[in-house]
Design an enzyme around this catalytic site. Sequence first.
Site, short mmCIF file in Angstrom:
data_model
loop_
_atom_site.label_atom_id
_atom_site.label_comp_id
_atom_site.label_asym_id
_atom_site.label_seq_id
_atom_site.Cartn_x
_atom_site.Cartn_y
_atom_site.Cartn_z
N GLU A 498 0.79 -1.24 0.00
CA GLU A 498 0.00 0.00 0.00
C GLU A 498 0.82 1.29 0.00
O GLU A 498 0.62 2.17 0.83
CB GLU A 498 -0.97 0.00 1.20
CG GLU A 498 -1.89 -1.21 1.19
CD GLU A 498 -2.90 -1.21 2.33
OE1 GLU A 498 -2.81 -0.36 3.23
OE2 GLU A 498 -3.78 -2.08 2.32
N GLU A 604 -5.90 -10.55 -2.17
CA GLU A 604 -6.76 -10.40 -1.00
C GLU A 604 -8.23 -10.28 -1.40
O GLU A 604 -8.95 -9.41 -0.92
CB GLU A 604 -6.35 -9.15 -0.18
CG GLU A 604 -4.90 -9.15 0.23
CD GLU A 604 -4.52 -7.98 1.14
OE1 GLU A 604 -5.42 -7.29 1.66
OE2 GLU A 604 -3.31 -7.78 1.33
#
Length: 678
Positions: A498, A604
Amino acid sequence: MILFPFTKVNPIALAIAAALALSACGGSSNNNTELSDTAASGGDRPTDNTNVPVTGTTVSDDDQTDSSPDDDVSGPGINPQNTPTTADPLAPLGASTLTEPPGPDDEPTTITRPVTSISRYFIVEDPARRIEPVSRFALTIDDFNAGTPEPIITAPEGFDIGTNAAPYFEGISNREVFAGQTLEVLYRPLDDDGGLPGMFPNELPESAQFVDNRDGTKTFRWVPLQGDIGVTSFTVTAVDSEAPLYRSEQTILLHIIEPDDLSSIPNFPPVVNEVLPHTVRVGDPVVFDLKGSDRNSTYPSVEILSAPPGSTISPHYIYEDITVLHFVPTEPGVINIDVVARDADDPSLTGSRTVSVSVEAREDFVLPGQRLRALAGARNFLIGFASLQGFYHRPDGALYSDLAGLEFNIVSTENAMKWDFINPEPGTYRWADADNTIAFAQHFNQVVHGHPMIWHRQLPLWVRESPQEELETHMREFIDRLATRYGDDVAIWDVVNEPISDEGGFRDSIWMNAMGEDYIDIAFRQARQSDPDGVLLLNEYDIAWDTPKTETLFPLLESLQAKGTPIDGVGFQMHISSEFNDYDEVERNFQRVADMGLDIYITELDVAIWNNNTGFEEQAQVYERVLDICLNQPACKALQLWGYTDQYSWRRPQTPLMLDATYKVKPAYLALQRRLGN
Ligand code: XIL
């Protein structure tokens, strides 16, 4: 004979091919078979590797041959080092380290007490030490004695402070109070230009109030208890009546004194903490970690009044407020367990709760059709899940482990490898949960995906508070320590997680502040140096479809490749919803990544149901279409779900996964099965 499309045969490649070969095997020979103890160790598992040490283990050629079918099964094309490093390597990490490296004191030991729900492979636990990190900026009595802090005034950009005076509070100063006594502080905000300023507390201690007196004043009212003894602070912000962003933050320090007579502190009864409803399988070991808590910050003892026959009750090896109940249910039905928490100081004060567990027959958990990993293995594809940290201490751990073992050929670590857990204090390491995930993976012959190395969240306090000039070394040391311990067992790493902000551009983080965007390159180089065979990914959310983030992603990938950063692929998180519909953009973005020679992992995936307009059928379609895109894209190596049962999803209320909270099949499961089989 197994054929690999690898230029160099490395242990990771072998492990991946083994997982795939096993999947293909399981598909033909072990379909629709409930995983019994014998099936687990004989049918589903090629060799008994339960006793091998967790680290430093690789799947050998022999294991391969044993587990593979006679026909050729090629590897999934997982290809570390497909972007060779051209720039100078990083200076090696020196022999003298900034924080103490892991040592023998940190080594986990095998659990032999009846405190886990797993009996098929060895579960380890960390050394018994209670870790409660304290900020190095924690307030002291010297801070208190130094006086009331000056208010902090903030104004919007371009605001002329000359023409408008800031709001302020009158008569506010540091305060002392005995624990157990009531502290009251009256806040009257003033403004010399007239007008009545607004106000709000930045944050209230638990059980405190900020009461509106309806006369322009508010009162902070708090009875601090034992756990509050020491120096703390309380901040109220005054807001200018004309310019709401023109503010004055007033902090006061509070010294909470321990009274001579502790009985003057009100004693509240403890409670037994809430326990999720659980579904378990007849014949599996069931464990409950039953925990009490007390507002007074003392540790209540926990008593079990109605333990099922044959139960063992043990104290938790670290936490006094946890009691571990262990039993093996022998028949279907509902078991109710009455639990009492008893106050540490006054045994007459108690709290109670009845914990229910639903026991179901083993055949109720046999999923229909072929196993996902068998179907995936047959097409050299990886299908996986993120493993709940510490599932082996959950009541349904055995079921959780067996179904995951049967369905998937790759596992990632949901929380077990995060820095705050692994390394909560400088020089202290908790490896057990990651070791146990690897033991699980080895038992079921799954590829391990390590998540995450470098992230801005779930960082230990000591890292967040480290001086900027130390951060590069801390970052490199952590990467090196993870890779040194797990490099042989972990095939794929989320090296940087991220790094992109929601508005596009680089995310503001301690890493960005310390090193600028170079931290990404440095992290990848360190990861390659420490684990030359690892597949190294940059993992990010909201980049599969077009968002402001994708506008940063592609230039970033280009610049990393231009620099020779050893990045092998991109992880697309894909936390999406049942209303998702941007499939064309996903296809296009995947193709752009593929065109750069990078691999794609859907790392994910979960599909939340946010409202009643869509349900399980729409959710299933989203799963199927995302899988379809991945299967149609040769660079897409894996579809990994973020969990697999709604019971343990991080978005549990939105039921985003393929099995429900009682481990029953949802349409999403059937959709994955259907598409993998096509
Ligand atoms: C989540 C876990 O699922 C939660 O249990 C935890 O409390 C917070 O983190 N992106 C990531 C994951 O990279 O690590 C996050 O996992 C979900 C979002």
